[in-house]
Design a protein around this motif. Structure first.
Motif, PDB file in Angstrom:
ATOM      1  N   ASN A 125       0.835  -1.207   0.000  1.00 43.87           N
ATOM      2  CA  ASN A 125       0.000   0.000   0.000  1.00 43.87           C
ATOM      3  C   ASN A 125       0.858   1.240   0.000  1.00 43.87           C
ATOM      4  N   ILE A 126       0.300   2.272  -0.611  1.00 43.68           N
ATOM      5  CA  ILE A 126       1.038   3.522  -0.729  1.00 43.68           C
ATOM      6  C   ILE A 126       0.197   4.590  -0.056  1.00 43.68           C
ATOM      7  N   ASP A 127       0.870   5.441   0.681  1.00 41.10           N
ATOM      8  CA  ASP A 127       0.146   6.497   1.374  1.00 41.10           C
ATOM      9  C   ASP A 127       0.145   7.751   0.497  1.00 41.10           C
ATOM     10  N   ALA A 128      -0.784   7.819  -0.432  1.00 41.33           N
ATOM     11  CA  ALA A 128      -0.849   8.979  -1.319  1.00 41.33           C
ATOM     12  C   ALA A 128      -2.302   9.210  -1.704  1.00 41.33           C
ATOM     13  N   LYS A 129      -2.553  10.421  -2.196  1.00 38.83           N
ATOM     14  CA  LYS A 129      -3.917  10.783  -2.521  1.00 38.83           C
ATOM     15  C   LYS A 129      -3.925  11.519  -3.854  1.00 38.83           C
ATOM     16  N   LEU A 130      -4.845  11.193  -4.722  1.00 40.18           N
ATOM     17  CA  LEU A 130      -4.959  11.927  -5.978  1.00 40.18           C
ATOM     18  C   LEU A 130      -6.357  11.721  -6.545  1.00 40.18           C
ATOM     19  N   ASP A 131      -7.101  12.799  -6.644  1.00 36.44           N
ATOM     20  CA  ASP A 131      -8.450  12.689  -7.197  1.00 36.44           C
ATOM     21  C   ASP A 131      -8.405  12.834  -8.710  1.00 36.44           C
ATOM     22  N   LYS A 132      -7.955  11.789  -9.364  1.00 37.00           N
ATOM     23  CA  LYS A 132      -7.835  11.874 -10.827  1.00 37.00           C
ATOM     24  C   LYS A 132      -8.155  10.527 -11.448  1.00 37.00           C
ATOM     25  N   ASN A 133      -8.553  10.618 -12.709  1.00 38.00           N
ATOM     26  CA  ASN A 133      -8.728   9.422 -13.512  1.00 38.00           C
ATOM     27  C   ASN A 133      -7.469   9.299 -14.381  1.00 38.00           C
ATOM     28  N   VAL A 134      -6.650   8.293 -14.115  1.00 42.22           N
ATOM     29  CA  VAL A 134      -5.371   8.203 -14.825  1.00 42.22           C
ATOM     30  C   VAL A 134      -5.373   7.031 -15.810  1.00 42.22           C
ATOM     31  N   THR A 135      -4.448   7.095 -16.776  1.00 42.25           N
ATOM     32  CA  THR A 135      -4.212   5.943 -17.657  1.00 42.25           C
ATOM     33  C   THR A 135      -2.721   5.667 -17.621  1.00 42.25           C
ATOM     34  N   TYR A 136      -2.341   4.398 -17.796  1.00 39.42           N
ATOM     35  CA  TYR A 136      -0.943   4.010 -17.628  1.00 39.42           C
ATOM     36  C   TYR A 136      -0.376   3.412 -18.913  1.00 39.42           C
ATOM     37  N   HIS A 137       0.732   3.973 -19.374  1.00 36.82           N
ATOM     38  CA  HIS A 137       1.413   3.433 -20.567  1.00 36.82           C
ATOM     39  C   HIS A 137       2.539   2.500 -20.125  1.00 36.82           C
ATOM     40  N   ASP A 138       2.561   1.302 -20.694  1.00 31.57           N
ATOM     41  CA  ASP A 138       3.632   0.351 -20.377  1.00 31.57           C
ATOM     42  C   ASP A 138       4.824   0.626 -21.278  1.00 31.57           C
ATOM     43  N   SER A 139       5.873   1.190 -20.714  1.00 32.06           N
ATOM     44  CA  SER A 139       7.065   1.434 -21.530  1.00 32.06           C
ATOM     45  C   SER A 139       7.701   0.096 -21.890  1.00 32.06           C
ATOM     46  N   ASN A 198      -5.074   7.038 -28.534  1.00 26.39           N
ATOM     47  CA  ASN A 198      -5.521   6.060 -27.539  1.00 26.39           C
ATOM     48  C   ASN A 198      -5.593   6.665 -26.139  1.00 26.39           C
ATOM     49  N   ILE A 199      -4.631   7.543 -25.847  1.00 22.69           N
ATOM     50  CA  ILE A 199      -4.628   8.192 -24.527  1.00 22.69           C
ATOM     51  C   ILE A 199      -5.884   9.055 -24.390  1.00 22.69           C
ATOM     52  N   ALA A 200      -6.136   9.856 -25.432  1.00 21.84           N
ATOM     53  CA  ALA A 200      -7.302  10.745 -25.381  1.00 21.84           C
ATOM     54  C   ALA A 200      -8.594   9.923 -25.279  1.00 21.84           C
ATOM     55  N   ASN A 201      -8.669   8.826 -26.040  1.00 23.03           N
ATOM     56  CA  ASN A 201      -9.891   8.017 -26.023  1.00 23.03           C
ATOM     57  C   ASN A 201     -10.119   7.270 -24.718  1.00 23.03           C
ATOM     58  N   SER A 202      -9.087   7.154 -23.906  1.00 24.07           N
ATOM     59  CA  SER A 202      -9.268   6.449 -22.627  1.00 24.07           C
ATOM     60  C   SER A 202     -10.143   7.265 -21.681  1.00 24.07           C
ATOM     61  N   GLY A 203     -10.234   8.560 -21.954  1.00 22.81           N
ATOM     62  CA  GLY A 203     -11.033   9.425 -21.091  1.00 22.81           C
ATOM     63  C   GLY A 203     -10.309   9.864 -19.829  1.00 22.81           C
ATOM     64  N   ALA A 204      -9.064   9.446 -19.676  1.00 24.35           N
ATOM     65  CA  ALA A 204      -8.315   9.804 -18.468  1.00 24.35           C
ATOM     66  C   ALA A 204      -7.900  11.273 -18.509  1.00 24.35           C
ATOM     67  N   ASP A 205      -7.718  11.876 -17.316  1.00 21.32           N
ATOM     68  CA  ASP A 205      -7.198  13.236 -17.339  1.00 21.32           C
ATOM     69  C   ASP A 205      -5.725  13.312 -16.955  1.00 21.32           C
ATOM     70  N   MET A 206      -5.127  12.149 -16.716  1.00 25.11           N
ATOM     71  CA  MET A 206      -3.689  12.141 -16.460  1.00 25.11           C
ATOM     72  C   MET A 206      -3.053  10.893 -17.063  1.00 25.11           C
ATOM     73  N   LEU A 207      -1.888  11.083 -17.707  1.00 25.59           N
ATOM     74  CA  LEU A 207      -1.141   9.961 -18.277  1.00 25.59           C
ATOM     75  C   LEU A 207       0.072   9.683 -17.400  1.00 25.59           C
ATOM     76  N   LEU A 208       0.257   8.405 -17.052  1.00 25.62           N
ATOM     77  CA  LEU A 208       1.416   8.026 -16.254  1.00 25.62           C
ATOM     78  C   LEU A 208       2.226   6.960 -16.982  1.00 25.62           C
TER      79      LEU A 208
END
Ligand code: SF4
Lengths: 252, 479
Positions: A125-139, A198-208
């Motif tokens: 578990n990680i002690d962090a907070k973020l009110d966002k919808n993110v998408t993750y790119h696998d490098s 693809n990032i835009a179509n995911s609907g996320a507001d943050m890319l990680l």
């Protein structure tokens, strides 16, 4: 006793995004590690290695091995730089037993940040907070050379308030490829354009993602397209260090 | 369809391909079609990775003992009444084929799909010598009508849209009613079948490739989905098998092992529709089969790969999976590669066969994303071998000198951490200031390759090392 972990900050993080370095240190310290930053570090040598310049690659590798071998672990916030040390360094010294042994020893204790937290330190578990919808790119290197895929998703799931929307083809290359993106800029552009769709179509507001090279490529394209999707290294979110401007964004 | 080699123009070929709207539309089929089908086939066969290991080991063993198996193969072919012709290069192979054709007074030759036929440019050569080559594989037939070369090793016409095929058929098959419906892919296939049927019956010689040559039995094996290969090799008086030396596989059992990974990797089928084994000419009492059976065994640079860092490439079974999963192939298609073999396998094989001087662009045009190696059923380390080509190029000073000097200058600093950090502690804050307002930079001298299409994210402020050193110093002071 706490693990003595040397941070290999990587050249891109050092130059372009120090925040990722500080986020890495925070994550490692929170997990109980004793973190050291050896000053005599530059780059892992990939630009030379992938351009066919073996002589310089070997010289750079030897210097990195010397700098980092005294520590229990070496951790880098990049799948591709960690994979360079872990998967490719030993192969550079096939004609030199002594150096090969040293390269192998370093390879054994070198890890990419998120997989180190998850697989070695068993962080759940990680002690962090973020009110966002993110998408993750696998490098690519992290995914295919080091098997990093479930770990970042698992740790992100423990971030309070965060939701993950997978993009289509998250495991397909973003078109960065080191010097490829400038040598073959037309092709690289075609590849990154599919990615940003693809990032835009995911609907996320943050890319990680876990590699700054890919992130700079995707952020650079998104911003050129006028997108307001925020782009960050996954370590920034996990370390709860998202107050500063995102990649390619101005200070507020 | 004269074969023009444009491998050294890869970059400009790629530019043309990126601007070709029809091609771009056609390429989405590669991305969508093949990948999903392969995935489903994998998921349905849990032992797939084990089969890949077996397949790799079989081929490795074969390559270690290639001379032995080639000799054994020739002996078996001869025993079964066939003849093996050894061809050191393309020219020798062409002449051997021409001689066989002339000896039987051939006017038309039917052809099954064969990449080696493309490699030696046999169609042009036969035409120049007044012998008509007729492609019988639907994809090959389509591109023959269009005067093109294959753009994919298993789907030669993958770059052509259905509507374009319809146009070509109407243009060429003028003897058929104009009002016929050619909307469905099946109707196109039917029409091609009809047109080709007569040609099969009249052909004097049939040329096929081979997916495998079995040393144990002297058998050649082809896999097809249309059955055209069978008619090509059974109906004419003479059957010529055109294959390169690395197609040798020791036993029937070995072949059946490798067959289990071939179609699954290629099209996602468990097996191709037809897997055909042929051994020698028609024997007494056989209901059909050719009177003569010839095998042209082509080397064309392959034996030089044995014992080199490129030997592993000879394990390739031409399934096409590497290109099906390649982002560069998806972007530019197969013709941009400028010769017979596109995609990652071409990026390794082409320089091996034509030399690094002309083929050097291909191994450079890769992001090293590693997807090709991840899907290759024969576990060929494609990125590693592309890197080996880059190393040879670098050693021979064949890469552009500006790139070279840029790299050398960078390496000079990278090897000297103190100097490096000093230089960066000046450069980075300047770059950061340039992009200060927006957090990014729209254009920058010497960074055109980057900023042509994307912004350059500006550095945050000072380097990490600068900031870290300062923190550590403050900590020390506080103590
Ligand atoms: S290199 Fe591998 S994936 Fe590519 S065609 Fe050959 S066998 Fe198939």
């Amino acid at each position: 006793m706490a693990h003595k972990v040397a941070l290999f900050v990587t050249c891109l993080v050092d130059l372009f995004r120090p925040t990722v370095g500080f986020a890495t240190i925070k994550l490692l310290e929170d997990a109980g590690c004793d973190v050291v930053v050896p000053p005599a570090q530059t780059c892992c040598g990939q630009p030379a290695y992938n351009s066919g310049d073996r002589e310089d690659t070997i010289a750079i590798a030897q210097q990195l091995i010397k700098t980092f071998e005294p520590y229990d672990y070496v951790v880098a916030p990049s799948g591709s730089c960690a994979a360079m040390i872990k998967k490719h360094y030993p192969g550079l010294f096939t004609d030199d037993e002594a150096w090969q042994a040293r390269a192998q020893a370093l390879s054994d204790k070198t890890f990419e940040l998120v997989s180190f937290l998850s697989d070695v330190l068993k962080v759940e578990n990680i002690d962090a907070k973020l009110d966002k919808n993110v998408t993750y790119h696998d490098s690519c290197s992290g995914l295919r050379e080091l098997g990093i895929s479930a770990q970042p998703r698992k740790l992100l799931a423990s971030v309070e308030g965060l939701s993950l929307s997978e993009m289509k083809d998250s495991d397909v290359c973003c078109g960065f490829g080191g010097t490829f993106c400038v040598k073959y800029s037309d092709i690289s552009n075609a590849i990154v354009s599919k990615k940003t769709d693809n990032i835009a179509n995911s609907g996320a507001d943050m890319l990680l993602a876990g590699d700054l090279g890919c992130l700079m490529n995707m952020a650079g394209k998104l911003k050129r397209q006028g997108s307001n999707i925020e782009v960050r290294h996954v370590a920034e979110v996990l370390a709860d260090m998202t107050d500063g401007p995102a990649i390619a964004e101005a200070k507020k | 369809m004269t074969q023009i080699i444009t491998t050294s123009n890869f970059k400009s070929n790629a530019r043309t391909a990126l601007d070709d709207k029809n091609l771009q539309k056609a390429l989405t089929h590669v991305e969508r079609g093949f990948i999903g089908k392969r995935r489903s086939a994998m998921d349905a066969l849990p032992e797939f990775d084990q089969l890949r290991d077996n397949a790799r080991d079989i081929k490795n063993h074969t390559l270690e003992n290639l001379d032995l198996y080639l000799e054994a193969y020739e002996e078996k072919v001869t025993k079964s009444g066939g003849k093996v012709h050894w061809a050191a290069d393309a020219e020798e192979a062409r002449n051997q084929i021409l001689k066989i054709c002339r000896d039987v007074g051939a006017k038309t030759v039917t052809k099954g799909k064969s990449m080696i036929a493309e490699e030696i440019g046999i169609n042009d050569f036969l035409e120049e010598n007044k012998i008509e080559p007729i492609e019988t594989d639907l994809g090959e037939y389509i591109i023959q009508l269009r005067g093109e070369t294959p753009s994919h090793i298993i789907a030669p016409a993958v770059h052509v849209l259905k509507e374009q095929v319809e146009e070509d058929f109407r243009r060429v098959h003028t003897h058929l009613p104009e009002a016929r419906n050619l909307e469905e892919p099946e109707s196109l296939l039917d029409e091609a079948r009809k047109v080709l049927r007569e040609k099969f019956l009249n052909a004097d010689v049939g040329i096929t490739g081979a997916n495998f040559l079995i040393a144990e039995t002297g058998t050649s094996v082809i896999v097809t989905n249309e059955g055209n290969g069978d008619l090509t090799q059974i109906l004419p008086k003479v059957h010529i098998v055109l294959a390169s030396i690395e197609k040798i596989t020791p036993t029937l059992e070995d072949v059946s092992q490798i067959l289990r990974v071939l179609a699954r990797s290629a099209t996602g089928q468990d097996m191709s529709v037809y897997t055909t084994f042929s051994t020698g000419p028609r024997r007494e009492g056989d209901p059909d089969g050719p009177e003569e059976y010839h095998v042209i065994l082509l080397d064309n640079g392959r034996s030089n790969m044995i014992g080199s860092e490129f030997q592993d490439m000879l394990r390739c079974i031409r399934c096409g999976s590497c290109m099906n999963h390649c982002p560069v192939y998806h972007a530019v298609g197969g013709h941009a590669y400028g010769w017979v073999y596109p995609g990652p396998m071409g990026a390794v094989l082409t320089p091996s066969l034509m030399g690094i001087k002309d083929g050097g662009q291909l191994p450079n045009a890769s992001t090293f994303c590693g997807r090709c190696e991840a899907v290759c059923p024969m576990r060929i380390p494609l990125p590693k071998m592309m890197r080996s080509w880059r190393e040879r190029e670098f050693e021979k000073h064949l890469n552009p000198s500006l790139q070279r000097w840029g790299l050398k200058a960078w390496a000079y600093f990278a090897k000297r951490p103190k100097l490096y950090h000093l230089a960066m502690s000046f450069a980075i804050p300047v770059l950061s200031k340039i992009g200060w307002k927006k957090g990014r930079i729209k254009s920058l001298p010497f960074a055109g390759g980057w900023t042509k299409y994307r912004d350059l994210p500006a550095p945050e402020s000072r380097t990490f090392q600068q900031q870290w050193a300062q923190r550590e110093a403050l900590k020390q002071e506080a103590k």
